[in-house]
Enzyme design. Structure first.
Site, short mmCIF file in Angstrom:
data_model
loop_
_atom_site.label_atom_id
_atom_site.label_comp_id
_atom_site.label_asym_id
_atom_site.label_seq_id
_atom_site.Cartn_x
_atom_site.Cartn_y
_atom_site.Cartn_z
N HIS A 4 -2.54 52.30 -17.37
CA HIS A 4 -3.99 52.37 -17.84
C HIS A 4 -4.84 51.34 -17.40
O HIS A 4 -6.06 50.92 -17.84
CB HIS A 4 -4.15 52.44 -19.68
CG HIS A 4 -3.56 53.65 -19.94
ND1 HIS A 4 -2.52 53.67 -20.46
CD2 HIS A 4 -4.30 54.67 -20.89
CE1 HIS A 4 -1.85 54.84 -21.07
NE2 HIS A 4 -3.29 55.39 -21.49
N GLU A 31 -6.77 67.06 -17.77
CA GLU A 31 -7.74 66.68 -16.83
C GLU A 31 -7.94 67.82 -15.39
O GLU A 31 -8.98 67.84 -14.96
CB GLU A 31 -7.20 65.45 -16.15
CG GLU A 31 -7.46 63.86 -17.06
CD GLU A 31 -6.28 64.22 -18.16
OE1 GLU A 31 -6.84 63.30 -19.24
OE2 GLU A 31 -5.56 64.69 -18.30
#
Length: 419
Positions: A227, A158
């Protein structure tokens, strides 16, 4: 009976492992619901159902591996209408009766398609967004249409992705980056916060950074504590950053188009429980950032929220109406900048406001809303409070997760308790 095949979830994928079935034989399944967790050569991904029906047979058990295209499960007939009713209620839009109706995920795809076609400087990339079409099937077909120079997959990093997007933005491109889950934005923080949001200031207003990061957020899908987070509070205090949070397909399309055309870094949050929600497709023009919408008129209390919280507030408003309470519902649509003016005008009528936030009570955006409302509209306030989540990680257990979230039942209970 129909077959569910192992999907192609990455460009190098030849086989994958079933980690966990999220549904069991006999369970009703609605289109867009998480169905199975699959481990590919690149990442663990959630495959969503592409049907409304009943899971009749699991062919590949948890822990077993199957080749691309192999049968992993079978489905039976259609579900009863009650199964589909579990999806969140779309925000009110009178235009829906007269226009094209699409799913939220299709609205995102349509906005990306239209902006890629309109402006050759727009590029789109992220983990498994190209060939696989995204872990939530929101970007299918874009790679085939625009090719690998403008729509492409990236390695799992990321920070590297965000750095690449920043570099592209300051050298003439308009990158749209997908960070698969908002929880992973923490890995992007240096490039986003210390570079992208400061560059206009550091370059003495000579260089803008037209960068968009799309990211999936929110709980309710049984994805667990890492998540399912809502990382808005991580980013609310960053000057130079805009935060967009649509609740319905029309807004998702219009706001994403506006975000891509904006010259500032924009975070575009997509709640995972909204991808299957259907609604009006919206018009072709962008929706200005920083503009809230009144999605239900009322006179007794103002309910303010964003994303899935808007649907919860609308359901709560229906229930409250049966008790003689008229609730006005405001969809903020953009969390930074906030449209406080729309809330203040509503408060002049209702004199009571509750802000519904899916996120921790401490440090959340709901507190910022109430601070601004108090500063600018104190004379109109008879009551004002927040309805948020506890200051704990998000539970995985379905009953605990449901109880953790500020759903319609809790909104109704709190409003009635302060009547």
């Amino acid at each position: 009976m129909s077959e569910i095949l192992m999907p192609k979830l990455s460009d190098a994928m030849e086989e994958a492992t079933i980690l966990r079935w999220l549904k069991q034989p006999g369970d009703s399944v609605a289109k867009g619901e998480p169905l199975v967790e699959v481990e590919t050569d690149k990442a663990t991904m959630v495959y969503e159902a592409e049907f409304d029906g009943v899971l009749s047979e699991i062919v590949v058990d948890e822990g077993e591996t199957a080749a691309l295209g192999a049968v992993i499960a079978r489905t039976g007939g259609q579900t009863a209408p009650a199964a589909a009713a579990e999806a969140p209620r779309p925000a009110a839009r009178a235009e829906a009766a007269n226009g094209d109706e699409i799913e939220f995920r299709e609205a995102v795809r349509r906005a990306l398609d239209e902006e890629l076609e309109r402006d050759e400087s727009v590029i789109f990339f992220g983990e498994d967004v190209a060939i696989a079409g995204g872990v939530f099937a929101a970007t299918t077909g874009l790679y085939d249409k625009y090719g690998p120079a403008r729509v492409f997959d990236t390695p799992i990093s990321e920070l590297a992705m965000t750095g690449a997007a920043f570099g592209a933005a300051v050298t003439g491109k308009r990158p749209v980056l997908e960070i698969m889950f908002g929880d992973f934005l923490a890995l992007s923080m240096d490039s986003l916060i210390n570079q992208a949001t400061k560059y206009w200031f550091l370059s003495e207003e000579r260089q803008s950074v037209p960068l968009v990061i799309r990211s999936v957020v929110g709980a309710g899908g049984r994805f667990g504590a890492i998540h399912s987070q809502m990382p808005v509070s991580w980013l609310m205090g960053i000057p130079g950053l805009k935060i967009v949070a649509p609740s319905n397909p029309a807004d998702a399309r219009g706001l994403l188009k506006a975000a891509i055309r904006d010259d500032n870094p924009v975070i575009f949050f997509e709640h995972k429980r909204l991808y299957g929600v259907k609604g009006w497709a919206g018009g072709d023009e962008p929706i200005p950032l920083g503009s809230a919408a009144v999605v239900r008129e009322g006179t007794d209390i103002t309910l303010v929220s964003a994303m899935k919280g808007v649907h919860d507030a609308l359901v709560a408003a229906d229930t409250l109406a049966a008790s003689g309470i008229s609730a006005e519902v405001i969809d903020l649509r953009t969390l930074r900048p906030l449209d406080i003016g729309t809330i203040l005008r509503s408060l002049e009528k209702t004199n009571r406001v509750a802000v519904v936030e899916e996120g921790p009570l401490t440090g959340g955006w709901a507190g910022e809303v109430l601070s601004l409302v108090t500063e600018q509209g104190l004379g109109d306030i008879d009551d004002a409070w927040r309805i948020a989540t506890a200051n704990t990680p998000i539970p995985y257990s379905p009953p605990l997760e449901d109880a953790f979230l500020p759903g319609p039942e809790r909104i109704v209970a709190e409003v009635l308790s302060r009547r």
